[in-house]
Design an enzyme around this catalytic site. Structure first.
Site, PDB file in Angstrom:
ATOM      1  N   PRO A   2       0.943  -1.087   0.100  1.00 57.18           N
ATOM      2  CA  PRO A   2      -0.258  -0.033   0.309  1.00 57.18           C
ATOM      3  C   PRO A   2       0.704   1.538  -0.373  1.00 57.18           C
ATOM      4  CG  PRO A   2       0.142  -0.829   1.736  1.00 57.18           C
ATOM      5  CD  PRO A   2       0.607  -1.851   1.799  1.00 57.18           C
ATOM      6  N   GLU A   3       0.990   2.316  -1.091  1.00 56.99           N
ATOM      7  CA  GLU A   3       0.782   3.363  -1.008  1.00 56.99           C
ATOM      8  C   GLU A   3      -0.138   3.732  -1.338  1.00 56.99           C
ATOM      9  OE1 GLU A   3       4.730   4.623  -3.554  1.00 56.99           O
ATOM     10  OE2 GLU A   3       5.515   2.752  -2.706  1.00 56.99           O
ATOM     11  N   LYS A  53      -1.373   8.699   1.749  1.00 56.88           N
ATOM     12  CA  LYS A  53      -1.813   6.735   2.385  1.00 56.88           C
ATOM     13  C   LYS A  53      -3.562   5.945   2.653  1.00 56.88           C
ATOM     14  CE  LYS A  53       2.712   6.221   1.564  1.00 56.88           C
ATOM     15  NZ  LYS A  53       4.104   5.806   2.178  1.00 56.88           N
ATOM     16  N   ARG A 118       1.248  -8.558   8.879  1.00 59.09           N
ATOM     17  CA  ARG A 118       2.306  -8.064   9.385  1.00 59.09           C
ATOM     18  C   ARG A 118       1.973  -6.773  11.039  1.00 59.09           C
ATOM     19  NH1 ARG A 118       6.895  -5.954   6.315  1.00 59.09           N
ATOM     20  NH2 ARG A 118       7.701  -4.557   8.393  1.00 59.09           N
ATOM     21  N   ARG A 151      14.566  22.335   2.713  1.00 60.90           N
ATOM     22  CA  ARG A 151      15.616  21.679   3.556  1.00 60.90           C
ATOM     23  C   ARG A 151      16.292  20.797   2.772  1.00 60.90           C
ATOM     24  NH1 ARG A 151      11.238  19.511   6.505  1.00 60.90           N
ATOM     25  NH2 ARG A 151      12.379  17.649   7.938  1.00 60.90           N
ATOM     26  N   ARG A 247      15.934   3.488   3.969  1.00 57.94           N
ATOM     27  CA  ARG A 247      14.963   2.688   2.779  1.00 57.94           C
ATOM     28  C   ARG A 247      15.560   2.650   1.292  1.00 57.94           C
ATOM     29  NH1 ARG A 247       9.969   3.430   3.981  1.00 57.94           N
ATOM     30  NH2 ARG A 247      10.049   1.454   2.237  1.00 57.94           N
TER      31      ARG A 247
END
Length: 257
Positions: A2-3, A53, A118, A151, A247
């Site tokens: 899921p995104e 999401k 999970r 940033r 990631r």
DNA sequence: CGGCATGTTTCGCC
DNA sequence: AGGCGAAACATGCC
């Protein structure tokens, strides 16, 4: 799996519930507030929204928030809009069910079922979506530039921060950087206006294509490509894989800078 | 067995 | 303050 794209596919499927009244509701109280059922039973679904999401089932009472974690998945009226799940188990065991929501007149099949091996997904009431940044699917250049600010972190880390931009996961973040020709390692404050423009355009153009094709696994940097690193599908450059912000990032050394 | 996984949050350190 | 790595959560799969 899921995104934001998967959330959108499930949001669309869940619009089947609009106008129906919630009869019974069973849930796993390890992933939801204890009063979830009390708050929702008897309420009528009035709309289904998505923000980033998160899928929101709006009722004439509270809204039910669905957050899928890494392996959450949804069935509506017994049908799975996304059957094949890449990193979820292929199995679908009843003990992994986290939500079974029945509307009035339903038989044995829940109107809405969430299964999550999970158990990193969450169910909530009236989730706070104000902390989320602008949705990735409809990003304008100016909005993205403002969200990114000045940033210094790698641009990929910024794109994965849901409070900056909402909806991108690891696969889609790599995918839009791929199409924008920007390295995931680029420090955000070194992006030019042109870079940000290409990034916003990549989101607007590629994400809807992937949505139609079936979700976040349907890009050029598919799971198969990510694991085998063939020549870059654009111009045959060398694909690189490394770790950014905890990631796995995949990108092309030749056309992404 | 070790390592990895489409996610998020928290904590300690610089 | 911001950023980062690591850990935690939790479980399946290769």
């Amino acid at each position: 799996m899921p995104e934001g794209l998967e959330a959108e596919i499930w949001r669309h499927a869940a619009t089947e519930l609009v106008g129906r009244r919630i009869g019974q509701l069973w849930f796993d109280d390890r992933v939801a507030p204890a009063d979830l059922a009390d708050a929702l039973v008897g309420c009528t679904v009035v709309a289904v929204r998505r923000r980033g999401k998160i899928v929101l089932i709006d009722t004439d009472g509270p809204s039910l928030g669905l957050h899928f974690g890494m392996t959450g998945r949804v069935e509506v009226d017994g049908r799975a809009p996304l059957a094949a799940l890449e990193y979820a188990s292929a199995a679908d065991r009843p003990e992994w069910d986290r939500l079974r929501l029945f509307t009035e007149g339903d038989g044995d099949v829940p109107a809405l079922r969430m299964n999550d091996p999970r158990r990193l997904g969450r169910l909530s009431l009236d989730p706070d979506v104000d902390r989320l940044g602008p949705d990735a699917m409809s990003l304008e250049t100016g909005v993205l530039a403002a969200a990114l600010g000045v940033r210094r972190a790698p641009i990929k880390s910024m794109l994965l921060d849901q409070s900056v931009v909402a909806g991108l996961g690891n696969l889609c973040a790599d995918e839009v950087l791929f199409w924008a020709g920007i390295s995931p390692n680029r420090r955000t404050n070194t992006l030019t206006v042109h870079d940000v423009d290409r990034l916003a355009a990549a989101c607007r153009e590629q994400l809807p294509k992937m949505l139609v094709a079936g979700g976040s696994t349907m890009g050029e940097l598919s799971p198969a490509v990510r694991s085998s690193l063939p020549p870059c599908p654009l111009e045959g450059g060398l694909l690189e894989r490394s770790r950014i912000g905890g990631r796995t990032a995949v990108w092309c050394l030749q056309h992404q800078h």
